[in-house]
Design an enzyme around this catalytic site. Structure first.
Site: not given
Length: 219
Positions: A9, A11, A167
């Site tokens: 991922d 961001d 995250d």
């Protein structure tokens, strides 16, 4: 058997972009007469694409303004993409070490594809990502596994031999849906409890821990 490929991922995982996202959306909200949000609130707003970000940011009862807010957000964000956004500490070294071991790497984000490519090129220079994709028309967003399975096919690697690092719950659900080894990180937008409860095989709290987790993963 060790991991052959790792998809990340963007961001909250590789780059800390929360400040610029919050600034751009708050600018758009105020521009349309709506209240701004404190920056930490955006940790819960992001992760499922820009349309969902706008929907969550607009107050209840004013949903008809979400489209206009989104347009204003995109225009402002494009001009302020690098004001505060930077790679997290240790990320470049971790990626370099992983590449040095022969692991192929890619990036998959729910952020608009053009923004993803700009951020990766400028903030993660020299990292030999083989595939970099954001949200694209006609391709379902995470946690739908279509995009990341397509990336594995593009690299000619079996999903079972791939890791997926992120995250948020969305990332861990993506890993599970694709049959990949899900690794969560806690320096981004969500906590370890969310990551574990949505299928993370392991959770890292630093870039060094992440490198160790990926090196020692057994599939």
């Amino acid at each position: 058997m060790q991991l052959r490929a790792v998809f990340f991922d963007l961001d909250g995982t590789l780059v800390d972009s929360l400040g610029d996202i919050a600034d751009a959306m708050n600018h758009a909200l105020v521009r349309h007469g709506l209240p701004a949000h404190p920056e930490p609130a955006y940790r819960r707003f992001v992760g499922e694409g820009v349309r969902e970000l706008a929907r969550r940011a607009v107050p209840a009862g004013r949903e008809e303004l979400a489209g206009l807010v989104l347009e204003t957000y995109r225009a402002y964000y494009e001009e302020h993409l690098f004001d505060r956004t930077a790679a997290y500490p240790g990320i470049l070294g971790m990626l370099s070490a992983l590449a040095g071991q022969g692991v192929v790497m890619g990036v998959l984000s729910n952020k608009s594809d053009g923004f993803v490519k700009q951020l990766v090129e400028r903030l993660l220079p020299g990292v030999p990502f083989r595939v970099v994709y954001g949200e694209r028309q006609g391709v379902p967003r995470k946690p739908d596994p279509t995009a990341v399975l397509g990336m594995a096919a593009e690299l000619n690697v079996e999903p079972l031999t791939c890791g997926f690092v992120g995250d948020t719950a969305v990332d861990m659900l993506t890993a599970r849906a694709a049959g990949m080894y899900g690794v969560g990180v806690t320096w981004g937008f969500r906590d370890a409890e969310e990551l574990h409860s949505h299928g993370a095989r392991v959770v890292a709290t630093t870039a060094d821990e992440l490198l160790t987790a990926l090196r020692t993963a057994r599939i």
